[in-house]
Design an enzyme around this catalytic site. Structure first.
Site, PDB file in Angstrom:
ATOM      1  N   SER A 147       0.872  -1.171   0.000  1.00  0.00           N
ATOM      2  CA  SER A 147       0.000   0.000   0.000  1.00  0.00           C
ATOM      3  C   SER A 147       0.906   1.216   0.000  1.00  0.00           C
ATOM      4  O   SER A 147       1.836   1.308   0.809  1.00  0.00           O
ATOM      5  CB  SER A 147      -0.915  -0.011   1.225  1.00  0.00           C
ATOM      6  OG  SER A 147      -1.938   0.943   1.049  1.00  0.00           O
ATOM      7  N   GLU A 148       0.648   2.160  -0.919  1.00  0.00           N
ATOM      8  CA  GLU A 148       1.651   3.193  -1.195  1.00  0.00           C
ATOM      9  C   GLU A 148       1.857   4.188  -0.061  1.00  0.00           C
ATOM     10  O   GLU A 148       2.802   4.957  -0.084  1.00  0.00           O
ATOM     11  CB  GLU A 148       1.324   3.922  -2.507  1.00  0.00           C
ATOM     12  CG  GLU A 148       0.028   4.703  -2.515  1.00  0.00           C
ATOM     13  CD  GLU A 148      -1.143   3.896  -3.068  1.00  0.00           C
ATOM     14  OE1 GLU A 148      -1.089   2.660  -3.003  1.00  0.00           O
ATOM     15  OE2 GLU A 148      -2.110   4.520  -3.561  1.00  0.00           O
ATOM     16  N   ASN A 149       0.982   4.157   0.956  1.00  0.00           N
ATOM     17  CA  ASN A 149       1.243   5.033   2.100  1.00  0.00           C
ATOM     18  C   ASN A 149       2.318   4.461   3.016  1.00  0.00           C
ATOM     19  O   ASN A 149       2.671   5.113   4.003  1.00  0.00           O
ATOM     20  CB  ASN A 149      -0.042   5.307   2.881  1.00  0.00           C
ATOM     21  CG  ASN A 149      -0.702   4.039   3.367  1.00  0.00           C
ATOM     22  OD1 ASN A 149      -0.809   3.061   2.634  1.00  0.00           O
ATOM     23  ND2 ASN A 149      -1.131   4.042   4.607  1.00  0.00           N
TER      24      ASN A 149
END
Lengths: 218, 233
Positions: A46-48
């Site tokens: 997840s890119e966060n």
């Protein structure tokens, strides 16, 4: 019968390869995590800032310091790792993430995608979508074949502002599985009971139909 | 050890003025510098440019500054969760610069790392690329993006020590370490502040050199934006 969103996710799951890293967009792609075939090991990014994202937490076990890119509470699986946003997008731009699955408002026959902005409406922003589509080796788009007005979303040219150009390779829609090749949508499979004629009518862009097109098997 | 500790929030925010550019860490409401934002929302500083991935919600995070119309311009990647934001943006009161998330992160990192600009494939062929230099590398077009810096960077960590070393927790790390690097004055707030020497140097995420001021936040609400659960079988 056209596929529902869960069935689209199930079809995409059949495409997943063992031991790969996958980034899931918001919407239908999120459902992909629910149908991973047995024997296929996937790590979700997840890119966060998490690799090894697990399912939603049980009631009472939410951690405000542990969310996904959709700001939903999540868990981390054994072997997970956390990192900052620059490192996260290094994984993405550096093509260490093997597959990106995302939704789209429009896709064109040359692989352009539009999924972030409708002029005249509230603009929320592109988030990480532009970085993801510009960099991924392998992008699968999960989408409805037509919009609510029944108009095709598989076009000769996107009308909406673009998210990325020449990047989509494969589409799984509610009607069919298609590959983008030679400036066309090549029909690979059709949803059970959906006729070639229906798919033709729902596709504005060039459609390549070669030989018998099998029905999708679950 | 250089002591970075400030005794109160007033000291932490000393020098903050109208029309400055701030970086504010966090993703959604996770890892935002709650105490600094709350204090800024009570100060008479206006015309601010805020570089932050998101803009908070109506009554929490940067939404507090938006309510008092302290922000002139937002530089973000995604701003969808805030009705007051939407109103100010549509009425033209608020300027908004939307940037792909990876480019935003890298621009902050570059700003702190002495890299004035870099080429990235993100945004090529889209409106983000308008007016930007394009160069082909390895047969693929890339656009030139410039570094970002700020007068103040406000970041939030889980633990910190008196020397300014920071350790983050979970996905609350996000933009915080990058913005810490890019602030002329970086103000770090932490849930737990310990004497230098108590944190394991092997575990430090942000070395103290990037932090000018540090304090322990009075309290942390750590609001959850979207509580999602699975059912017990």
């Amino acid at each position: 019968m056209a596929l529902d969103k869960n069935q689209i996710a199930q079809i995409i799951d059949q495409e997943l390869e063992h031991n790969t890293y996958v980034n899931l967009g918001i919407g239908i792609p999120t459902l992909v995590a629910n149908y991973i075939p047995k024997g296929i090991d996937i790590e979700f990014q997840s890119e966060n800032g998490v690799l090894g994202m697990g399912p939603f937490p049980f009631e009472g076990e939410e951690d405000p310091d542990l969310i996904n890119a959709g700001k939903q509470t999540i868990t981390a699986l054994p072997g997970a790792s956390f990192f900052d946003s620059a490192m996260s997008f290094s994984m993405i731009r550096g093509q260490h993430v093997d597959l990106t699955i995302l939704g789209a408002m429009e896709v064109s026959q040359n692989g352009d995608i539009a999924n972030w902005k409708i002029p005249g409406k509230m603009v929320k922003g592109m988030g990480g979508a532009m970085d993801l589509v510009a960099s991924a080796e392998n992008i699968i788009v999960a989408m409805m074949h037509t919009n609510r007005a029944g108009e095709s979303k598989l076009l000769k040219k996107c009308a909406l502002p673009l998210t990325g150009v020449n990047c989509v390779k494969k589409i799984v829609s509610n009607l069919a599985v298609l590959e983008i090749i030679n400036n066309s949508f090549k029909l690979l499979e059709r949803a059970p009971g959906v006729s070639i004629e229906e798919i033709k009518n729902a596709t504005e862009g060039n459609l390549i139909i070669e030989g018998d097109i099998p029905e999708i098997k679950f | 050890m250089i002591n970075k500790v400030v005794s109160n929030i007033e000291q932490a925010l000393k020098g903050v003025e109208s029309n400055m550019t701030f970086m504010v860490g966090g993703f959604g409401l996770s890892g935002i510098p709650e105490n600094a934002i709350a204090a800024l929302s009570k100060m008479d500083v206006f015309g601010l440019t805020c570089i932050s991935n998101n803009a908070g919600v109506d009554d929490f995070g940067l939404g507090l500054l938006l309510q008092r119309k302290q922000i002139k311009k937002m530089v973000s990647s995604y701003v969808g969760e805030n009705a007051e934001f939407e109103r100010q943006m549509l009425s033209g009161e608020l300027e908004v610069d939307l940037i792909p998330q990876g480019s935003l992160a890298e621009r902050c990192r570059a700003g702190g790392a002495g890299i004035p600009a870099f080429f990235t494939p993100a945004g090529y062929g889209t409106e983000v690329a308008e007016g930007k230099e394009v160069r082909e590398y390895n047969g693929k077009p890339h656009i030139l993006e410039s570094a970002l810096t700020a007068d103040f960077a406000f970041v939030k960590a889980w633990k910190g020590d008196t020397a300014g070393n920071l350790i983050f927790k979970g996905t609350a790390r996000n933009f915080n370490p990058l913005m810490a690097m890019a602030g002329k004055i970086t103000v770090a707030e932490v849930e737990e502040l310990v004497p230098a020497g108590e944190l394991d140097p092997n575990q430090i995420h942000t070395p103290g050199i990037f932090v000018q001021r540090i304090f322990q936040g009075e309290k942390y609400e750590k609001r959850i934006e979207q509580k999602t659960n699975r059912k017990r079988d």
